[in-house]
Write an enzyme that holds these catalytic residues in place. Structure first.
Site, PDB file in Angstrom:
ATOM      1  N   HIS A  61      -9.440  38.239 -15.257  1.00  0.00           N
ATOM      2  CA  HIS A  61      -9.018  37.443 -16.206  1.00  0.00           C
ATOM      3  C   HIS A  61      -9.362  38.181 -17.512  1.00  0.00           C
ATOM      4  CE1 HIS A  61      -8.614  33.330 -13.753  1.00  0.00           C
ATOM      5  NE2 HIS A  61      -8.152  34.587 -13.217  1.00  0.00           N
ATOM      6  N   GLU A  63     -10.958  36.977 -19.968  1.00  0.00           N
ATOM      7  CA  GLU A  63     -12.472  36.554 -20.494  1.00  0.00           C
ATOM      8  C   GLU A  63     -13.252  38.022 -19.682  1.00  0.00           C
ATOM      9  OE1 GLU A  63     -10.545  32.577 -19.754  1.00  0.00           O
ATOM     10  OE2 GLU A  63     -10.104  34.473 -19.263  1.00  0.00           O
ATOM     11  N   CYS A  91     -11.111  28.787 -17.039  1.00  0.00           N
ATOM     12  CA  CYS A  91     -11.351  28.353 -15.767  1.00  0.00           C
ATOM     13  C   CYS A  91     -12.709  28.173 -15.458  1.00  0.00           C
ATOM     14  CB  CYS A  91     -10.516  29.056 -14.791  1.00  0.00           C
ATOM     15  SG  CYS A  91     -11.224  30.810 -14.373  1.00  0.00           S
ATOM     16  N   CYS A  94     -14.610  31.915 -15.228  1.00  0.00           N
ATOM     17  CA  CYS A  94     -14.728  32.439 -16.724  1.00  0.00           C
ATOM     18  C   CYS A  94     -16.048  31.572 -17.236  1.00  0.00           C
ATOM     19  CB  CYS A  94     -13.492  32.536 -17.305  1.00  0.00           C
ATOM     20  SG  CYS A  94     -12.434  33.560 -16.684  1.00  0.00           S
TER      21      CYS A  94
END
Length: 159
Positions: A61, A63, A91, A94
């Site tokens: 992701h 992040e 999410c 993360c």
């Protein structure tokens, strides 16, 4: 959440625009358009965009890509005094990584109504049992961030 003064608001928007450029890059690669920049002392030290498809990595992701780069740069997984700007509400995975990294502040654009773990569903950063707290602000350039996501999924569906 504490009141944000105008200079910080201007910086938040500036860094969010940088994150939006990265989200557009992800979209051009066929990835869900999420971009992130990580700053320290008002300067970008790392960035990332979604790349789980291209990297064959479910943890890639935006992040986490930015966190990994910053950790390598600083030679430390603790990213104390760093701020993360991301186009979409993070999410669960993360948020967990942000807590472990000791991120000081999180700024995100659009809410994520299905999987958001900051304000939409789990509200993990409000839990008092973690050994770290993260200051956060949502809704920065939310319309722009949300529109990019909507465009991506509309084009994916062929509409």
């Amino acid at each position: 959440m504490r009141k944000i003064d105008p200079p910080t608001e201007a910086l938040d928007e500036m860094f969010m625009r940088d994150a939006l450029v990265l989200a557009e890059r992800a979209m051009c690669l066929g990835e869900v358009p999420v971009g992130a920049v990580l700053t320290k002392n008002g300067e970008i030290i790392a960035d990332g965009h979604n790349q789980p498809l291209g990297a064959c990595d479910p943890t890639a992701h935006a992040e986490l890509v930015a966190l990994r780069k910053a950790g390598q740069l600083l030679n430390n997984y603790r990213l104390v005094d760093c701020e993360l700007y991301v186009t979409i509400e993070p999410c669960v995975m993360c948020v967990g990584a942000l807590l472990h990294a000791r991120i000081k502040r999180l700024v995100f654009g659009a809410a994520e109504p299905r999987a958001g773990a900051v304000q939409s569903h789990l509200k993990l950063l409000e839990k008092s049992h973690f050994n770290h707290t993260i200051e956060w602000r949502g809704g920065v350039l939310a319309a722009d961030c949300g529109a990019l996501m909507q465009r991506f999924f509309r084009e994916k569906r062929g509409g």
